[in-house]
Design a protein around this motif. Structure first.
Motif, PDB file in Angstrom:
ATOM      1  N   THR A   1     -25.534   2.870  53.662  1.00  0.00           N
ATOM      2  CA  THR A   1     -25.536   4.325  53.823  1.00  0.00           C
ATOM      3  C   THR A   1     -26.162   4.718  55.153  1.00  0.00           C
ATOM      4  O   THR A   1     -25.619   5.547  55.884  1.00  0.00           O
ATOM      5  N   THR A   2     -27.272   4.111  55.488  1.00  0.00           N
ATOM      6  CA  THR A   2     -27.960   4.435  56.739  1.00  0.00           C
ATOM      7  C   THR A   2     -27.083   4.122  57.948  1.00  0.00           C
ATOM      8  O   THR A   2     -26.943   4.956  58.847  1.00  0.00           O
ATOM      9  N   THR A   3     -26.475   2.948  57.969  1.00  0.00           N
ATOM     10  CA  THR A   3     -25.647   2.588  59.130  1.00  0.00           C
ATOM     11  C   THR A   3     -24.358   3.398  59.172  1.00  0.00           C
ATOM     12  O   THR A   3     -23.894   3.764  60.255  1.00  0.00           O
ATOM     13  N   ALA A   4     -23.774   3.686  58.024  1.00  0.00           N
ATOM     14  CA  ALA A   4     -22.537   4.462  58.002  1.00  0.00           C
ATOM     15  C   ALA A   4     -22.749   5.889  58.501  1.00  0.00           C
ATOM     16  O   ALA A   4     -21.880   6.458  59.168  1.00  0.00           O
ATOM     17  N   TYR A   5     -23.899   6.470  58.182  1.00  0.00           N
ATOM     18  CA  TYR A   5     -24.186   7.842  58.587  1.00  0.00           C
ATOM     19  C   TYR A   5     -24.928   7.929  59.916  1.00  0.00           C
ATOM     20  O   TYR A   5     -25.223   9.024  60.387  1.00  0.00           O
ATOM     21  N   ASP A   6     -25.199   6.795  60.534  1.00  0.00           N
ATOM     22  CA  ASP A   6     -25.962   6.790  61.791  1.00  0.00           C
ATOM     23  C   ASP A   6     -25.361   7.694  62.870  1.00  0.00           C
ATOM     24  O   ASP A   6     -26.098   8.431  63.521  1.00  0.00           O
ATOM     25  N   PRO A   7     -24.045   7.696  63.087  1.00  0.00           N
ATOM     26  CA  PRO A   7     -23.498   8.602  64.113  1.00  0.00           C
ATOM     27  C   PRO A   7     -23.781  10.075  63.817  1.00  0.00           C
ATOM     28  O   PRO A   7     -23.974  10.877  64.730  1.00  0.00           O
ATOM     29  N   TYR A   8     -23.813  10.437  62.536  1.00  0.00           N
ATOM     30  CA  TYR A   8     -24.072  11.827  62.162  1.00  0.00           C
ATOM     31  C   TYR A   8     -25.545  12.168  62.308  1.00  0.00           C
ATOM     32  O   TYR A   8     -25.895  13.305  62.624  1.00  0.00           O
ATOM     33  N   THR A   9     -26.396  11.186  62.092  1.00  0.00           N
ATOM     34  CA  THR A   9     -27.829  11.395  62.295  1.00  0.00           C
ATOM     35  C   THR A   9     -28.078  11.755  63.756  1.00  0.00           C
ATOM     36  O   THR A   9     -28.816  12.702  64.055  1.00  0.00           O
ATOM     37  N   ALA A  10     -27.455  11.024  64.670  1.00  0.00           N
ATOM     38  CA  ALA A  10     -27.610  11.302  66.100  1.00  0.00           C
ATOM     39  C   ALA A  10     -27.021  12.671  66.449  1.00  0.00           C
ATOM     40  O   ALA A  10     -27.629  13.443  67.202  1.00  0.00           O
ATOM     41  N   LEU A  11     -25.876  12.975  65.903  1.00  0.00           N
ATOM     42  CA  LEU A  11     -25.202  14.239  66.189  1.00  0.00           C
ATOM     43  C   LEU A  11     -25.999  15.441  65.675  1.00  0.00           C
ATOM     44  O   LEU A  11     -26.137  16.449  66.364  1.00  0.00           O
ATOM     45  N   LEU A  12     -26.517  15.332  64.455  1.00  0.00           N
ATOM     46  CA  LEU A  12     -27.233  16.440  63.836  1.00  0.00           C
ATOM     47  C   LEU A  12     -28.701  16.515  64.247  1.00  0.00           C
ATOM     48  O   LEU A  12     -29.361  17.520  64.020  1.00  0.00           O
ATOM     49  N   GLY A  13     -29.221  15.422  64.779  1.00  0.00           N
ATOM     50  CA  GLY A  13     -30.635  15.389  65.151  1.00  0.00           C
ATOM     51  C   GLY A  13     -31.558  15.124  63.976  1.00  0.00           C
ATOM     52  O   GLY A  13     -32.775  15.172  64.105  1.00  0.00           O
ATOM     53  N   ALA A  14     -30.988  14.846  62.832  1.00  0.00           N
ATOM     54  CA  ALA A  14     -31.753  14.535  61.621  1.00  0.00           C
ATOM     55  C   ALA A  14     -30.820  13.788  60.676  1.00  0.00           C
ATOM     56  O   ALA A  14     -29.607  13.961  60.745  1.00  0.00           O
ATOM     57  N   PRO A  15     -31.375  12.981  59.794  1.00  0.00           N
ATOM     58  CA  PRO A  15     -30.500  12.248  58.872  1.00  0.00           C
ATOM     59  C   PRO A  15     -29.838  13.178  57.851  1.00  0.00           C
ATOM     60  O   PRO A  15     -30.492  14.064  57.311  1.00  0.00           O
ATOM     61  N   PRO A  16     -28.541  12.979  57.591  1.00  0.00           N
ATOM     62  CA  PRO A  16     -27.878  13.744  56.530  1.00  0.00           C
ATOM     63  C   PRO A  16     -28.489  13.413  55.161  1.00  0.00           C
ATOM     64  O   PRO A  16     -29.110  12.355  54.988  1.00  0.00           O
ATOM     65  N   ILE A  17     -28.284  14.269  54.216  1.00  0.00           N
ATOM     66  CA  ILE A  17     -28.878  14.108  52.884  1.00  0.00           C
ATOM     67  C   ILE A  17     -28.597  12.735  52.266  1.00  0.00           C
ATOM     68  O   ILE A  17     -29.504  12.139  51.685  1.00  0.00           O
ATOM     69  N   PRO A  18     -27.384  12.177  52.362  1.00  0.00           N
ATOM     70  CA  PRO A  18     -27.182  10.851  51.759  1.00  0.00           C
ATOM     71  C   PRO A  18     -28.112   9.767  52.316  1.00  0.00           C
ATOM     72  O   PRO A  18     -28.413   8.802  51.616  1.00  0.00           O
ATOM     73  N   VAL A  19     -28.573   9.924  53.527  1.00  0.00           N
ATOM     74  CA  VAL A  19     -29.475   8.924  54.116  1.00  0.00           C
ATOM     75  C   VAL A  19     -30.871   9.018  53.516  1.00  0.00           C
ATOM     76  O   VAL A  19     -31.562   8.006  53.375  1.00  0.00           O
ATOM     77  N   THR A  20     -31.285  10.192  53.124  1.00  0.00           N
ATOM     78  CA  THR A  20     -32.637  10.384  52.598  1.00  0.00           C
ATOM     79  C   THR A  20     -32.700  10.352  51.064  1.00  0.00           C
ATOM     80  O   THR A  20     -33.778  10.476  50.490  1.00  0.00           O
ATOM     81  N   GLU A  21     -31.552  10.186  50.437  1.00  0.00           N
ATOM     82  CA  GLU A  21     -31.465  10.199  48.968  1.00  0.00           C
ATOM     83  C   GLU A  21     -32.206   9.009  48.343  1.00  0.00           C
ATOM     84  O   GLU A  21     -32.215   7.909  48.892  1.00  0.00           O
ATOM     85  N   ASP A  22     -32.800   9.251  47.175  1.00  0.00           N
ATOM     86  CA  ASP A  22     -33.372   8.179  46.364  1.00  0.00           C
ATOM     87  C   ASP A  22     -32.251   7.686  45.445  1.00  0.00           C
ATOM     88  O   ASP A  22     -31.851   8.379  44.505  1.00  0.00           O
ATOM     89  N   TYR A  23     -31.735   6.492  45.713  1.00  0.00           N
ATOM     90  CA  TYR A  23     -30.578   5.992  44.978  1.00  0.00           C
ATOM     91  C   TYR A  23     -30.934   5.291  43.669  1.00  0.00           C
ATOM     92  O   TYR A  23     -30.037   5.033  42.862  1.00  0.00           O
ATOM     93  N   LYS A  24     -32.194   5.027  43.433  1.00  0.00           N
ATOM     94  CA  LYS A  24     -32.577   4.345  42.193  1.00  0.00           C
ATOM     95  C   LYS A  24     -32.118   5.122  40.947  1.00  0.00           C
ATOM     96  O   LYS A  24     -31.489   4.538  40.055  1.00  0.00           O
ATOM     97  N   PRO A  25     -32.405   6.419  40.842  1.00  0.00           N
ATOM     98  CA  PRO A  25     -31.923   7.157  39.660  1.00  0.00           C
ATOM     99  C   PRO A  25     -30.397   7.199  39.567  1.00  0.00           C
ATOM    100  O   PRO A  25     -29.837   7.184  38.474  1.00  0.00           O
ATOM    101  N   ARG A  26     -29.738   7.240  40.698  1.00  0.00           N
ATOM    102  CA  ARG A  26     -28.269   7.266  40.677  1.00  0.00           C
ATOM    103  C   ARG A  26     -27.707   5.935  40.172  1.00  0.00           C
ATOM    104  O   ARG A  26     -26.696   5.916  39.467  1.00  0.00           O
ATOM    105  N   ILE A  27     -28.352   4.838  40.528  1.00  0.00           N
ATOM    106  CA  ILE A  27     -27.948   3.537  39.993  1.00  0.00           C
ATOM    107  C   ILE A  27     -28.141   3.529  38.484  1.00  0.00           C
ATOM    108  O   ILE A  27     -27.257   3.103  37.737  1.00  0.00           O
ATOM    109  N   GLU A  28     -29.291   4.018  38.040  1.00  0.00           N
ATOM    110  CA  GLU A  28     -29.588   4.044  36.603  1.00  0.00           C
ATOM    111  C   GLU A  28     -28.584   4.889  35.828  1.00  0.00           C
ATOM    112  O   GLU A  28     -28.264   4.578  34.675  1.00  0.00           O
ATOM    113  N   ARG A  29     -28.079   5.953  36.456  1.00  0.00           N
ATOM    114  CA  ARG A  29     -27.107   6.831  35.782  1.00  0.00           C
ATOM    115  C   ARG A  29     -25.670   6.319  35.917  1.00  0.00           C
ATOM    116  O   ARG A  29     -24.746   6.937  35.377  1.00  0.00           O
ATOM    117  N   GLY A  30     -25.452   5.235  36.623  1.00  0.00           N
ATOM    118  CA  GLY A  30     -24.110   4.679  36.783  1.00  0.00           C
ATOM    119  C   GLY A  30     -23.230   5.486  37.712  1.00  0.00           C
ATOM    120  O   GLY A  30     -22.014   5.548  37.517  1.00  0.00           O
TER     121      GLY A  30
END
Length: 99
Positions: free
Chosen positions: A18-47
Protein backbone atom coordinates in the motif's frame (compact mmCIF):
# COMPACT_ATOMS: atom_id res chain seq x y z
CA UNK A 1 -3.69 -15.58 -9.92
CA UNK A 2 -6.77 -15.94 -7.79
CA UNK A 3 -7.53 -13.54 -4.90
CA UNK A 4 -7.32 -14.96 -1.41
CA UNK A 5 -8.43 -13.49 1.89
CA UNK A 6 -5.69 -11.83 3.94
CA UNK A 7 -4.41 -13.41 7.14
CA UNK A 8 -2.88 -11.69 10.19
CA UNK A 9 0.65 -12.65 9.08
CA UNK A 10 0.09 -10.68 5.83
CA UNK A 11 -0.08 -7.35 7.67
CA UNK A 12 3.50 -6.19 6.97
CA UNK A 13 3.23 -7.05 3.27
CA UNK A 14 -0.12 -5.23 3.01
CA UNK A 15 1.35 -2.09 4.56
CA UNK A 16 4.44 -2.28 2.33
CA UNK A 17 2.50 -2.70 -0.93
CA UNK A 18 0.00 0.00 0.00
CA UNK A 19 2.76 2.44 0.91
CA UNK A 20 4.73 1.88 -2.30
CA UNK A 21 1.64 1.85 -4.51
CA UNK A 22 0.44 5.19 -3.13
CA UNK A 23 3.91 6.75 -2.98
CA UNK A 24 3.41 8.90 -6.12
CA UNK A 25 0.22 10.33 -4.60
CA UNK A 26 1.94 11.02 -1.31
CA UNK A 27 4.48 13.17 -3.17
CA UNK A 28 1.77 14.86 -5.23
CA UNK A 29 -0.50 15.64 -2.27
CA UNK A 30 2.29 16.48 0.16
CA UNK A 31 0.88 13.99 2.66
CA UNK A 32 0.06 10.29 2.63
CA UNK A 33 -3.43 9.37 1.37
CA UNK A 34 -5.75 7.72 3.88
CA UNK A 35 -5.01 4.14 2.69
CA UNK A 36 -1.36 4.66 3.63
CA UNK A 37 -2.18 5.66 7.20
CA UNK A 38 -4.92 3.05 7.73
CA UNK A 39 -4.67 0.44 10.48
CA UNK A 40 -5.20 -2.76 8.47
CA UNK A 41 -5.28 -5.18 11.41
CA UNK A 42 -9.04 -4.72 12.06
CA UNK A 43 -9.75 -4.94 8.34
CA UNK A 44 -7.91 -8.27 8.17
CA UNK A 45 -9.92 -9.50 11.15
CA UNK A 46 -13.17 -8.49 9.42
CA UNK A 47 -12.19 -10.28 6.18
CA UNK A 48 -12.10 -7.10 4.10
CA UNK A 49 -8.71 -7.54 2.41
CA UNK A 50 -8.12 -9.77 -0.60
CA UNK A 51 -4.65 -10.43 -1.99
CA UNK A 52 -3.23 -11.37 -5.37
CA UNK A 53 0.06 -13.22 -5.16
CA UNK A 54 2.60 -14.44 -7.64
CA UNK A 55 4.49 -17.19 -5.93
CA UNK A 56 5.35 -15.90 -2.48
CA UNK A 57 5.23 -12.25 -3.58
CA UNK A 58 2.29 -9.95 -2.94
CA UNK A 59 1.37 -8.41 -6.30
CA UNK A 60 -1.73 -6.45 -5.29
CA UNK A 61 -4.65 -6.13 -2.95
CA UNK A 62 -8.14 -4.77 -2.64
CA UNK A 63 -9.92 -3.64 0.50
CA UNK A 64 -13.62 -4.31 0.16
CA UNK A 65 -16.12 -3.28 2.83
CA UNK A 66 -19.42 -5.13 2.78
CA UNK A 67 -22.54 -3.39 4.05
CA UNK A 68 -26.15 -4.65 4.14
CA UNK A 69 -27.16 -2.71 1.03
CA UNK A 70 -23.85 -2.06 -0.75
CA UNK A 71 -20.14 -2.75 -0.96
CA UNK A 72 -17.42 -0.10 -0.82
CA UNK A 73 -13.96 -0.31 -2.30
CA UNK A 74 -11.68 1.40 0.21
CA UNK A 75 -8.43 0.81 -1.64
CA UNK A 76 -6.81 -0.93 -4.58
CA UNK A 77 -3.03 -1.23 -4.54
CA UNK A 78 -0.66 -2.93 -6.97
CA UNK A 79 3.02 -3.38 -6.20
CA UNK A 80 5.14 -1.30 -8.59
CA UNK A 81 6.91 -4.42 -9.89
CA UNK A 82 3.53 -5.71 -11.12
CA UNK A 83 2.19 -2.52 -12.71
CA UNK A 84 1.02 -2.72 -16.31
CA UNK A 85 -0.37 -6.25 -15.96
CA UNK A 86 -4.00 -5.18 -15.42
CA UNK A 87 -4.05 -6.51 -11.87
CA UNK A 88 -6.00 -3.47 -10.66
CA UNK A 89 -8.74 -4.31 -13.17
CA UNK A 90 -8.65 -7.94 -12.09
CA UNK A 91 -9.16 -6.84 -8.47
CA UNK A 92 -12.02 -4.50 -9.44
CA UNK A 93 -13.68 -7.32 -11.39
CA UNK A 94 -13.32 -9.51 -8.30
CA UNK A 95 -14.98 -6.81 -6.17
CA UNK A 96 -17.87 -6.59 -8.62
CA UNK A 97 -18.30 -10.37 -8.43
CA UNK A 98 -18.23 -10.24 -4.61
CA UNK A 99 -20.83 -7.44 -4.53
Amino acid sequence: MKPRIARPDDLCAIVAVTTTAYDPYTALLGAPPIPVTEDYKPRIERGEIWLLEEGAELAGLIVLERHPDHALIFSVAVAPAFEGRKLGIKLLDFAEYQA
